[in-house]
Design a protein around this motif. Structure first.
Motif, mmCIF file in Angstrom:
data_model
loop_
_atom_site.group_PDB
_atom_site.id
_atom_site.type_symbol
_atom_site.label_atom_id
_atom_site.label_comp_id
_atom_site.label_asym_id
_atom_site.label_seq_id
_atom_site.Cartn_x
_atom_site.Cartn_y
_atom_site.Cartn_z
ATOM 1 N N ILE A 49 59.785 41.884 43.124
ATOM 2 C CA ILE A 49 59.521 40.496 43.489
ATOM 3 C C ILE A 49 58.095 40.207 43.946
ATOM 4 O O ILE A 49 57.692 39.049 43.948
ATOM 5 C CB ILE A 49 60.486 40.042 44.600
ATOM 6 C CG1 ILE A 49 60.283 40.883 45.865
ATOM 7 C CG2 ILE A 49 61.927 40.128 44.127
ATOM 8 C CD1 ILE A 49 61.062 40.354 47.059
ATOM 9 N N TYR A 50 57.288 41.205 44.315
ATOM 10 C CA TYR A 50 56.038 40.854 44.992
ATOM 11 C C TYR A 50 54.898 41.763 44.567
ATOM 12 O O TYR A 50 54.988 42.990 44.616
ATOM 13 C CB TYR A 50 56.219 40.964 46.508
ATOM 14 C CG TYR A 50 55.052 40.424 47.307
ATOM 15 C CD1 TYR A 50 54.876 39.059 47.487
ATOM 16 C CD2 TYR A 50 54.129 41.294 47.880
ATOM 17 C CE1 TYR A 50 53.796 38.570 48.226
ATOM 18 C CE2 TYR A 50 53.052 40.818 48.615
ATOM 19 C CZ TYR A 50 52.894 39.446 48.779
ATOM 20 O OH TYR A 50 51.828 38.952 49.506
ATOM 21 N N LEU A 51 53.792 41.118 44.162
ATOM 22 C CA LEU A 51 52.548 41.824 43.880
ATOM 23 C C LEU A 51 51.401 41.027 44.484
ATOM 24 O O LEU A 51 51.237 39.844 44.224
ATOM 25 C CB LEU A 51 52.317 41.959 42.375
ATOM 26 C CG LEU A 51 50.919 42.431 41.944
ATOM 27 C CD1 LEU A 51 50.642 43.845 42.460
ATOM 28 C CD2 LEU A 51 50.755 42.366 40.433
ATOM 29 N N GLU A 52 50.603 41.717 45.305
ATOM 30 C CA GLU A 52 49.388 41.129 45.853
ATOM 31 C C GLU A 52 48.232 42.044 45.518
ATOM 32 O O GLU A 52 48.220 43.216 45.892
ATOM 33 C CB GLU A 52 49.501 40.972 47.370
ATOM 34 C CG GLU A 52 48.283 40.338 48.013
ATOM 35 C CD GLU A 52 48.427 40.149 49.516
ATOM 36 O OE1 GLU A 52 47.397 39.991 50.202
ATOM 37 O OE2 GLU A 52 49.584 40.181 49.999
ATOM 38 N N ILE A 53 47.246 41.496 44.793
ATOM 39 C CA ILE A 53 46.113 42.301 44.368
ATOM 40 C C ILE A 53 44.816 41.591 44.694
ATOM 41 O O ILE A 53 44.657 40.409 44.425
ATOM 42 C CB ILE A 53 46.198 42.628 42.858
ATOM 43 C CG1 ILE A 53 45.004 43.508 42.447
ATOM 44 C CG2 ILE A 53 46.302 41.380 42.004
ATOM 45 C CD1 ILE A 53 45.135 44.078 41.054
ATOM 46 N N ASP A 54 43.909 42.352 45.307
ATOM 47 C CA ASP A 54 42.558 41.881 45.608
ATOM 48 C C ASP A 54 41.617 42.771 44.818
ATOM 49 O O ASP A 54 41.390 43.929 45.166
ATOM 50 C CB ASP A 54 42.288 41.974 47.105
ATOM 51 C CG ASP A 54 40.950 41.358 47.502
ATOM 52 O OD1 ASP A 54 40.122 41.126 46.607
ATOM 53 O OD2 ASP A 54 40.728 41.112 48.695
ATOM 54 N N ASN A 55 41.062 42.237 43.732
ATOM 55 C CA ASN A 55 40.314 43.039 42.775
ATOM 56 C C ASN A 55 38.853 42.619 42.716
ATOM 57 O O ASN A 55 38.534 41.429 42.630
ATOM 58 C CB ASN A 55 40.932 42.899 41.376
ATOM 59 C CG ASN A 55 40.175 43.698 40.335
ATOM 60 O OD1 ASN A 55 40.089 44.919 40.413
ATOM 61 N ND2 ASN A 55 39.617 43.000 39.349
ATOM 62 N N SER A 56 37.949 43.627 42.758
ATOM 63 C CA SER A 56 36.518 43.392 42.610
ATOM 64 C C SER A 56 35.963 44.393 41.608
ATOM 65 O O SER A 56 36.152 45.614 41.768
ATOM 66 C CB SER A 56 35.799 43.542 43.956
ATOM 67 O OG SER A 56 34.402 43.425 43.788
ATOM 68 N N GLN A 57 35.272 43.897 40.567
ATOM 69 C CA GLN A 57 34.719 44.755 39.526
ATOM 70 C C GLN A 57 33.292 44.328 39.196
ATOM 71 O O GLN A 57 33.024 43.144 38.980
ATOM 72 C CB GLN A 57 35.572 44.681 38.250
ATOM 73 C CG GLN A 57 36.987 45.220 38.428
ATOM 74 C CD GLN A 57 37.857 44.970 37.196
ATOM 75 O OE1 GLN A 57 37.809 43.893 36.605
ATOM 76 N NE2 GLN A 57 38.644 45.958 36.817
ATOM 77 N N VAL A 58 32.395 45.319 39.143
ATOM 78 C CA VAL A 58 31.004 45.069 38.770
ATOM 79 C C VAL A 58 30.615 46.088 37.709
ATOM 80 O O VAL A 58 30.681 47.301 37.953
ATOM 81 C CB VAL A 58 30.054 45.173 39.978
ATOM 82 C CG1 VAL A 58 28.611 44.977 39.533
ATOM 83 C CG2 VAL A 58 30.435 44.158 41.052
ATOM 84 N N ASN A 59 30.232 45.609 36.536
ATOM 85 C CA ASN A 59 29.784 46.493 35.465
ATOM 86 C C ASN A 59 28.370 46.120 35.038
ATOM 87 O O ASN A 59 28.117 44.994 34.612
ATOM 88 C CB ASN A 59 30.707 46.396 34.244
ATOM 89 C CG ASN A 59 30.198 47.263 33.098
ATOM 90 O OD1 ASN A 59 30.147 48.487 33.228
ATOM 91 N ND2 ASN A 59 29.798 46.640 31.999
ATOM 92 N N SER A 60 27.454 47.077 35.164
ATOM 93 C CA SER A 60 26.096 46.873 34.685
ATOM 94 C C SER A 60 25.714 47.891 33.623
ATOM 95 O O SER A 60 24.601 47.854 33.099
ATOM 96 C CB SER A 60 25.101 46.934 35.853
ATOM 97 O OG SER A 60 25.223 48.158 36.555
#
Length: 418
Positions: free
Chosen positions: A320-331
């Motif tokens: 029932i529950y998904l909490e995602i805090d996503n940060s992505q940096v591609n150089s």
């Protein structure tokens, strides 16, 4: 119950326990009741090299080879107990594995070969107990390489072939059942990570697949039977390149496939039966290149597939529950090429996919699932995908695709099994 004394571990270890096995100074303050506590500290400074050569002229059964080189390995498992793992792994030397197959004549059985190189490897699992993990993995400026070469210009692989090559800087692999998994995984790689798979044969009247895969950092967790997750994962790739190359060639092949995949940072989370709360933070500076080349003068079915990704996160919860805090940096630059060349045949499929940053999150709809996503993606590196198909005679079905994307984010609610 008496407090267990710390046990310091070095090199390659495997701990499977039903009671307290080891302790860290941090965890020892509050040891779990009837639980398992593991402290691991591994440092590797020298090179690790594994290689083998097989010279085979005709065989009536399977021809098999396994070549593996690893810098640091730790494994911890608990059954019906909680487990706490504190692990630090540092790998500073080169890791190299090579397999050479010199084949000739008729090989009636399948040809199977696996070649793997890993800098740091961590495995943790609990069945019927909770997991608390604090893990740090570092690979210094070095080379993590794996290569396979099949020399068989006059070989007839009558039983087909399955040849796989994998090179990975840092690996954290976790599994749980009826468990709550919590903690932090930090992975950093400054290594060049390279996987190469080359094959030359005369005749393959069966399925033959040649695969190469390279990853700088990968974390995976699969939990089920009323489990839940609460994890923070940070990954950094700063080596010069992460590359995967496959070249599969035959004069006549009935079902021939060459696949290559290169990824700088990868996080894969799956759960069944509870909540998933994940914080993912990925940064890539490395050049990512994947190339798949397949050639066959006469062919029945041919596949050339290549994929390259800077940062990848997949978080799925069949509940029932998904909490995602996503940060992505591609150089880092992403360059992907796929190619097929043949003269007379039937079906050919060629695909090249390049992505700077990718995140996917999903929960099940029949559970009245809730999905909360916070997403930040920045791509400043060039992303290119190229597919080339050359038919010099006749063919039946030819399908080719090339896709390049800077940032992609997908969040959805679906039925279980979809």
């Amino acid at each position: 119950m008496a407090r267990p004394a710390p046990i310091r571990l070095a090199g390659t270890i495997a701990a499977t326990a039903l009671c307290v096995a080891a302790a860290t100074s941090a965890f020892a303050r509050t040891p779990p009741q009837d639980g398992v506590i593991v402290l691991n500290n591994q440092l590797r400074l020298g090179d690790v090299i594994a290689g083998q050569t097989l010279n085979v002229e005709g065989a009536s059964d399977e021809v098999g080879a396994t070549t593996s080189a690893s810098g640091n390995i730790v494994s911890a498992t608990a059954q019906d107990r909680d487990i706490q793992v504190s692990s630090t792994q540092t790998s500073n030397g080169d890791v190299r594995s090579t397999t050479t197959l010199n084949l000739d004549g008729d090989l009636e059985g399948p040809v199977n070969a696996t070649t793997q190189s890993r800098g740091n490897y961590l495995a943790a699992a609990a069945y019927g107990g909770d997991v608390a993990i604090e893990a740090t993995q570092d690979v210094g400026p070095s080379e993590i390489t794996a290569g396979s070469t099949l020399n068989g210009p006059t070989a007839r692989l009558l039983g087909g072939a399955s040849i796989g090559v994998t090179a990975i800087g840092n690996t954290a692999s976790m599994a749980a059942s009826a468990s709550h998994v919590s903690g932090t995984v930090i992975q950093r790689s400054e290594a060049g990570v390279r996987a190469e798979n080359f094959a030359e044969t005369q005749y393959i009247p069966a399925t033959a697949e040649f695969i190469s895969q390279s990853i700088a950092n990968t974390t995976a967790l699969n939990s089920g039977l009323a489990s839940s997750q609460n994890l923070t994962i940070r990954q950094r790739s700063a080596g010069d390149a992460v590359t995967a190359s496959t070249s599969a060639n035959a004069a006549n092949a009935w079902d021939l496939a060459g696949r290559a995949r290169a990824t700088a940072n990868q996080t894969l989370l799956y759960n069944d039966g509870g909540s998933v709360v994940a914080t993912t933070d990925q940064s890539n500076l490395s050049q990512v290149r994947a190339s798949a080349t397949v050639t066959s003068y006469d062919w029945g079915g041919a596949v050339a597939v290549a994929a390259g990704t800077g940062n990848e996160v997949v978080a799925g919860n069949n509940d029932i529950y998904l909490e995602i805090d996503n940060s992505q940096v591609n150089s880092g630059g992403i360059e992907v090429t796929a190619e097929f060349a043949g003269t007379n045949g039937y079906d050919a499929y060629v695909s090249a996919d390049a992505v700077g940053n990718a995140v996917t999150g999903y929960v099940c709809s029949t559970c009245q699932g809730n999905l909360i996503a916070t997403n930040s993606q920045t791509n400043s590196g060039p992303v290119s995908a190229t597919s080339t198909t050359t038919i010099n005679g006749t063919g039946r079905t030819i399908a080719s695709s090339a896709t390049a994307v800077g940032n992609t984010a997908t969040f959805y609610v679906s039925r279980p099994g979809s």
